[in-house]
Design a protein around this motif. Structure first.
Motif, PDB file in Angstrom:
ATOM      1  N   THR A  39       0.794  -1.233   0.000  1.00 17.30           N
ATOM      2  CA  THR A  39       0.000   0.000   0.000  1.00 17.30           C
ATOM      3  C   THR A  39       0.828   1.285   0.000  1.00 17.30           C
ATOM      4  O   THR A  39       0.502   2.206  -0.753  1.00 17.30           O
ATOM      5  CB  THR A  39      -1.005  -0.021   1.172  1.00 17.30           C
ATOM      6  OG1 THR A  39      -1.615  -1.319   1.228  1.00 17.30           O
ATOM      7  CG2 THR A  39      -2.084   1.039   1.002  1.00 17.30           C
ATOM      8  N   ASP A  67       7.911  -2.528  11.751  1.00 14.30           N
ATOM      9  CA  ASP A  67       8.215  -3.942  11.961  1.00 14.30           C
ATOM     10  C   ASP A  67       9.329  -4.443  11.038  1.00 14.30           C
ATOM     11  O   ASP A  67       9.726  -3.758  10.093  1.00 14.30           O
ATOM     12  CB  ASP A  67       6.944  -4.803  11.769  1.00 14.30           C
ATOM     13  CG  ASP A  67       6.063  -4.300  10.625  1.00 14.30           C
ATOM     14  OD1 ASP A  67       6.588  -3.683   9.687  1.00 14.30           O
ATOM     15  OD2 ASP A  67       4.843  -4.512  10.687  1.00 14.30           O
ATOM     16  N   HIS A 137      -5.127  -6.424  11.058  1.00 18.70           N
ATOM     17  CA  HIS A 137      -3.904  -6.150  11.832  1.00 18.70           C
ATOM     18  C   HIS A 137      -3.313  -4.783  11.469  1.00 18.70           C
ATOM     19  O   HIS A 137      -3.499  -4.284  10.360  1.00 18.70           O
ATOM     20  CB  HIS A 137      -2.864  -7.277  11.691  1.00 18.70           C
ATOM     21  CG  HIS A 137      -2.145  -7.367  10.390  1.00 18.70           C
ATOM     22  ND1 HIS A 137      -1.856  -8.562   9.781  1.00 18.70           N
ATOM     23  CD2 HIS A 137      -1.621  -6.413   9.565  1.00 18.70           C
ATOM     24  CE1 HIS A 137      -1.203  -8.341   8.653  1.00 18.70           C
ATOM     25  NE2 HIS A 137      -1.047  -7.038   8.500  1.00 18.70           N
ATOM     26  N   LYS A 201      -9.591  -5.235   1.225  1.00 20.74           N
ATOM     27  CA  LYS A 201      -9.559  -4.563   2.533  1.00 20.74           C
ATOM     28  C   LYS A 201     -10.955  -4.070   2.955  1.00 20.74           C
ATOM     29  O   LYS A 201     -11.118  -3.522   4.047  1.00 20.74           O
ATOM     30  CB  LYS A 201      -8.603  -3.360   2.501  1.00 20.74           C
ATOM     31  CG  LYS A 201      -7.173  -3.703   2.098  1.00 20.74           C
ATOM     32  CD  LYS A 201      -6.461  -4.495   3.177  1.00 20.74           C
ATOM     33  CE  LYS A 201      -5.120  -5.044   2.740  1.00 20.74           C
ATOM     34  NZ  LYS A 201      -4.071  -4.070   2.582  1.00 20.74           N
TER      35      LYS A 201
HETATM   36  C1  F6R Z   1       3.858  -3.277   7.211  1.00 18.75           C
HETATM   37  C2  F6R Z   1       2.828  -3.598   8.197  1.00 18.75           C
HETATM   38  C3  F6R Z   1       1.559  -4.301   7.835  1.00 18.75           C
HETATM   39  C4  F6R Z   1       0.994  -3.894   6.479  1.00 18.75           C
HETATM   40  C5  F6R Z   1      -0.271  -4.693   6.177  1.00 18.75           C
HETATM   41  C6  F6R Z   1      -0.842  -4.354   4.812  1.00 18.75           C
HETATM   42  O1  F6R Z   1       4.945  -2.600   7.793  1.00 18.75           O
HETATM   43  O2  F6R Z   1       3.048  -3.336   9.329  1.00 18.75           O
HETATM   44  O3  F6R Z   1       0.594  -4.032   8.822  1.00 18.75           O
HETATM   45  O4  F6R Z   1       0.714  -2.521   6.480  1.00 18.75           O
HETATM   46  O5  F6R Z   1       0.007  -6.050   6.228  1.00 18.75           O
HETATM   47  O6  F6R Z   1       0.046  -4.739   3.821  1.00 18.75           O
HETATM   48  P1  F6R Z   1      -0.210  -4.371   2.284  1.00 18.75           P
HETATM   49  O7  F6R Z   1      -0.051  -2.896   2.177  1.00 18.75           O
HETATM   50  O8  F6R Z   1       0.859  -5.124   1.536  1.00 18.75           O
HETATM   51  O9  F6R Z   1      -1.598  -4.827   1.978  1.00 18.75           O
END
Ligand code: F6R
Length: 249
Positions: A39, A67, A137, A201
């Motif tokens: 994202t 993280d 999460h 999402k």
């Molecule tokens: C990344 C993180 C995760 C992502 C989440 C969404 O540092 O902490 O919480 O933001 O898994 O990931 P995407 O953007 O790939 O859908």
């Protein structure tokens, strides 16, 4: 929560990038919390372009990532160290000593959690950028994580590992654990900016905004944050009910 629905991913990236650009111009000494994953890629491209246009400097900015996977060397192309270098740090003037990402390579993980947590305690984050997992999460705080948790070694859920499999050659290669900021740390940030794009999402976005504040949906805790901005594109907003849905038109 201040909820903003935009047309598509390009607009989402520009709006989020603009908010961060404004902060960097107003406070060149700010502490910026960063996220990885699919994202924020467009947001980092936007920031890189604005930096190249001479609109801000990151020389005195300190960054703190949410993280890092355990079990991958820092030089692995899918480590979050590599991600941050390729997608932002290599393109701006941030100083190496000001970049902070949990360290997980060949070390005592518990000790690293304590160090990272101490760092967060002494540097309050001005703005924390967040994505959201399809299970709700934030960071790698999976459903069931206590809201007062501070930096810890998280077990990634099967769902999260499946979602992230697209970055690896196989499901088996996706790490099982990561060091992550806890929800307690994330809630300490002065402002949070959560971005979400796409149909996958939509369900968790509706639960985050309209559902109860519950540890089963970690992002729902942001309903209690005093300064949370949520930017979602039309696809991520497609299952919104209630007041926020009125923005869909
Ligand atoms: C990344 C993180 C995760 C992502 C989440 C969404 O540092 O902490 O919480 O933001 O898994 O990931 P995407 O953007 O790939 O859908």
């Amino acid at each position: 929560m201040n909820i903003k629905i935009v047309k598509d991913y390009a607009e989402l990236s520009n709006v989020a990038g603009e908010i961060i650009t404004d902060l960097l111009r107003e406070n060149p000494y700010c502490n910026l919390g960063l996220a990885t994953g699919g994202t924020p890629l467009g947001t980092y491209q936007y920031l890189t372009a604005r930096f190249k246009a001479g609109e801000f400097s990151m020389r005195d900015v300190r960054t703190f990532n949410l993280d890092e996977y355990c079990g991958l060397p820092r030089c692995h192309p899918e480590s979050y160290h590599s991600f941050m270098y390729s997608n932002l740090f290599a393109h701006v003037d941030i100083r190496e000593e000001n970049m902070h990402i949990p360290y997980t390579e060949g070390c005592d993980l518990q000790e690293q959690c304590e160090r990272y947590n101490a760092l967060l305690d002494s540097h309050r984050i001005d703005l924390q950028l967040l994505g959201i997992g399809s299970n709700g999460h934030i960071g790698f705080c999976e459903p069931g994580t206590p809201f007062d948790r501070e930096t810890f070694v998280a077990q990634l859920s099967e769902e999260t590992r499946r979602d992230n499999q697209r970055f690896f050659n196989s499901f088996e290669e996706v790490p099982r654990t990561a060091i992550t900021m806890g929800i307690g740390n994330i809630m300490q940030a002065r402002r949070v900016l959560l971005i979400a794009s796409g149909e996958a999402k939509a369900e968790c976005i509706n639960q985050m905004i309209n559902g109860p504040v519950t540890e089963r949906v970690p992002a729902s805790v942001l309903q209690n944050h005093p300064d949370a901005t949520i930017i979602i594109d039309a696809a991520a907003a497609s299952r919104l009910t209630g007041k926020a849905a009125a923005q869909l038109g």
